[in-house]
Design a protein around this motif. Structure first.
Motif, PDB file in Angstrom:
ATOM      1  N   VAL A  91      41.072  43.260  30.207  1.00  0.00           N
ATOM      2  CA  VAL A  91      41.739  41.969  30.348  1.00  0.00           C
ATOM      3  C   VAL A  91      40.679  40.943  30.711  1.00  0.00           C
TER       4      VAL A  91
ATOM      5  N   ILE B 246      40.672  35.111  37.038  1.00  0.00           N
ATOM      6  CA  ILE B 246      42.060  34.791  37.353  1.00  0.00           C
ATOM      7  C   ILE B 246      42.131  33.302  37.612  1.00  0.00           C
TER       8      ILE B 246
ATOM      9  N   HIS C 166      56.820  37.822  36.836  1.00  0.00           N
ATOM     10  CA  HIS C 166      56.281  39.134  36.489  1.00  0.00           C
ATOM     11  C   HIS C 166      56.452  40.049  37.692  1.00  0.00           C
TER      12      HIS C 166
ATOM     13  N   THR D 257      37.401  40.343  35.242  1.00  0.00           N
ATOM     14  CA  THR D 257      38.558  39.546  34.836  1.00  0.00           C
ATOM     15  C   THR D 257      38.611  38.269  35.654  1.00  0.00           C
TER      16      THR D 257
ATOM     17  N   GLU E 156      41.284  37.523  31.084  1.00  0.00           N
ATOM     18  CA  GLU E 156      41.763  36.417  31.905  1.00  0.00           C
ATOM     19  C   GLU E 156      43.247  36.595  32.193  1.00  0.00           C
ATOM     20  N   LEU E 157      43.632  36.167  33.382  1.00  0.00           N
ATOM     21  CA  LEU E 157      45.023  36.150  33.821  1.00  0.00           C
ATOM     22  C   LEU E 157      45.216  34.815  34.533  1.00  0.00           C
TER      23      LEU E 157
ATOM     24  N   TYR F  11      50.515  42.581  39.121  1.00  0.00           N
ATOM     25  CA  TYR F  11      49.366  42.937  38.303  1.00  0.00           C
ATOM     26  C   TYR F  11      48.434  43.772  39.165  1.00  0.00           C
TER      27      TYR F  11
END
Length: 147
Positions: free
Chosen positions: A8, A57, A74, A55, A10-11, A77
């Motif tokens: 992943v 954020i 959500h 990653t 980017e979040l 994570y």
């Protein structure tokens, strides 16, 4: 042929209070701040970017993002941590006064859950998910919801 990904990149999370979110992610979780957005060059978006391993954020005030992306609900994570680092991470979060719920999976791996100031649940897990299922969860902390 299926697209191959290797993680992943980017979040992005919506946050109500950007400064409180930054204090939590950089101060409590020890994720370094790597970028800040503000001004016309960013379409007047206000954001702070932190780094969790490889990653990034994004902590964004509520807004419409690229391609009309919009915040939503959500469950949580998870970020991977090395097994030997896990106890220190849990202690660091608790030392800042935050509740940490711990779970063991299949007697082989542990994870710790903490809630950020906006209600996002962050999991620190010492399991390599590429190995498949670690087994069923067992609560290590009393009163964990959902187990």
């Amino acid at each position: 042929m299926a697209a191959r990904v290797n993680g992943v990149n980017e979040l992005v999370l919506e946050v109500k209070d950007l400064q409180a979110a930054e204090r939590f992610y950089s101060g409590v979780l020890d994720f370094p701040v790597i970028e800040r957005w503000s001004g016309p060059q960013w379409n007047h978006r206000e954001a702070v970017w932190v780094l969790a391993g490889t990653t990034r954020i994004g902590l964004w005030r509520p807004q419409i993002g690229i391609s009309r992306g919009r915040g939503g609900v959500h469950v949580h994570y998870a970020v991977h941590v090395d097994r030997e680092e896990y106890p220190g991470i849990v202690e660091r979060i608790r030392s800042h006064g935050h509740t940490v719920d711990e779970v063991e999976f299949g007697g082989r791996t542990r994870s710790a859950y903490v809630t950020d100031p906006d209600g996002n649940v962050v999991e620190f897990w010492d399991w390599d998910v590429a190995k498949g299922s670690a087994g069923p969860p067992v609560a290590l902390t009393e009163g964990i919801y959902g187990l």
